[in-house]
Motif scaffolding. Structure first.
Motif, mmCIF file in Angstrom:
data_model
loop_
_atom_site.group_PDB
_atom_site.id
_atom_site.type_symbol
_atom_site.label_atom_id
_atom_site.label_comp_id
_atom_site.label_asym_id
_atom_site.label_seq_id
_atom_site.Cartn_x
_atom_site.Cartn_y
_atom_site.Cartn_z
ATOM 1 N N ALA A 68 0.848 -1.206 0.000
ATOM 2 C CA ALA A 68 0.000 0.000 0.000
ATOM 3 C C ALA A 68 0.875 1.245 0.000
ATOM 4 C CB ALA A 68 -0.927 -0.015 1.213
ATOM 5 N N TRP A 71 2.077 1.826 -3.470
ATOM 6 C CA TRP A 71 1.012 2.437 -4.276
ATOM 7 C C TRP A 71 0.913 3.931 -3.986
ATOM 8 C CZ3 TRP A 71 -1.891 0.022 -8.029
ATOM 9 C CH2 TRP A 71 -2.915 0.795 -8.581
ATOM 10 N N TYR A 72 0.976 4.284 -2.695
ATOM 11 C CA TYR A 72 0.826 5.690 -2.306
ATOM 12 C C TYR A 72 1.871 6.561 -2.999
ATOM 13 C CZ TYR A 72 0.647 9.960 0.386
ATOM 14 O OH TYR A 72 0.567 11.282 0.735
ATOM 15 N N PHE A 73 3.124 6.130 -2.939
ATOM 16 C CA PHE A 73 4.173 6.982 -3.499
ATOM 17 C C PHE A 73 4.251 6.905 -5.023
ATOM 18 C CE2 PHE A 73 5.713 6.596 0.911
ATOM 19 C CZ PHE A 73 5.731 7.952 1.212
ATOM 20 N N GLU A 75 1.674 6.075 -7.265
ATOM 21 C CA GLU A 75 0.486 6.397 -8.061
ATOM 22 C C GLU A 75 0.713 7.717 -8.802
ATOM 23 O OE1 GLU A 75 -3.211 7.220 -6.027
ATOM 24 O OE2 GLU A 75 -4.389 6.335 -7.628
#
Lengths: 198, 198
Positions: A68, A71-73, A75
């Motif tokens: 996760a 994904w956060y960094f 996206e």
């Protein structure tokens, strides 16, 4: 922004690798999981699940679960595929990694490297051999046809799977029988701004 | 579009629930995992990892891993949060579900419900009690402060966690000690177009 982690943990290494490749500045805060530093009241206030990596953003918000965090960094960057289908395929491989790969390959490495391969863990280690090789077999069959896991290019799905695959030997897994995986490992390691674990 | 699944599998139920709530038409193809129907050559051609649910889109593309399937269908709808941070938080809870929750709570239910709680699985069942309750404790601490898992509203993170939490009793877990989880279960079940498992 602070990353709380253990430099020899593959899950933590994923975060180091993605932040380095995205040129995001970060402070690494070492957490000694063998001294239960991920279970202090202060740590549990950041992540009630008591696991590394955990990231604390500049506004104090904390984020857990390595994939996760990736994904956060990533996206909106080239490390997350553009198409809706390829994004879901990236996530498919990232969930595969956490469910079918990490609990076998990373846990075997943990028993050997962190716990010193004690006799009482012999059965736990043996139970992971077949499912660990099965996970590597699933990767090999994909990589026999494709260079990357999702979207036709290097992405966070590759980072997620690379973390514990490239050091699978430390968990007793023999990669010599997986030529497509070994070629893919070399491709990952030739990516710009690649940094090794540790 | 076809969903290959087992109606009593929580992972498969997630897909049924999200497609129903999004009003996406689908054909359900029953797969009997106890008869190894997810390991036939035909099935392995769709998903080399041999697991349900697996979705075959109209163009023949196949997608696996329940939570990746949820993301695929829900991205761009109100069931995936709008903000980048809340999307990562949804994924955080979905990875938590597959790593810390499902292997304990769903596996215990599988041993009891599918395998008939055989004596040789007694140790495997016992080993899952403490980590299963720990996962429920992490959920309870979040739900004591928030109505939903990510973005302040019902999302695929709630669907992912609801699937095996609402039937945790079938795995031997007592939810009476988790009032916030029970209130959240009632909130999930009051959502528009909710359908029960089965």
């Amino acid at each position: 922004m602070k990353v709380f982690g253990d430099v020899w943990s593959g899950n933590c290494y994923k975060v180091k690798l993605v932040l380095t490749q995205l040129k995001c500045p970060f402070e690494w805060v070492p957490v000694d999981i063998m001294k239960a530093e991920s279970h202090t009241p202060e740590f549990l206030a950041m992540n009630p699940n008591g696991r590394v990596p955990t990231v604390r953003l500049d506004d104090g918000t904390c984020l857990a679960e390595s994939n996760a965090i990736l994904w956060y960094f990533a996206e909106g960057t080239p490390l997350v595929p553009d198409s809706k289908l390829a994004r879901a395929q990236a996530l498919q491989w990232m969930f595969f990694e956490q469910y079918s790969h990490e609990p076998n390959i990373a846990t075997s490495r943990y028993i050997i490297r962190y716990l010193g391969n004690p006799p009482e863990k012999k059965a736990a280690l043996a139970a992971r051999v077949e499912p660990g090789y099965a996970a590597l077999g699933v990767m090999e069959s994909h990589l026999a046809k494709e260079n990357w896991f999702a979207g036709g290019k290097y992405s966070i799905a590759d980072i997620a799977l690379y973390a514990y695959t490239h050091c699978a030997g430390e968990g007793g897994f023999d990669l010599t029988r997986f030529p497509a995986i070994r070629a893919w490992i070399a491709r990952v390691e030739s990516q710009p701004f690649y940094v090794p674990m540790g």
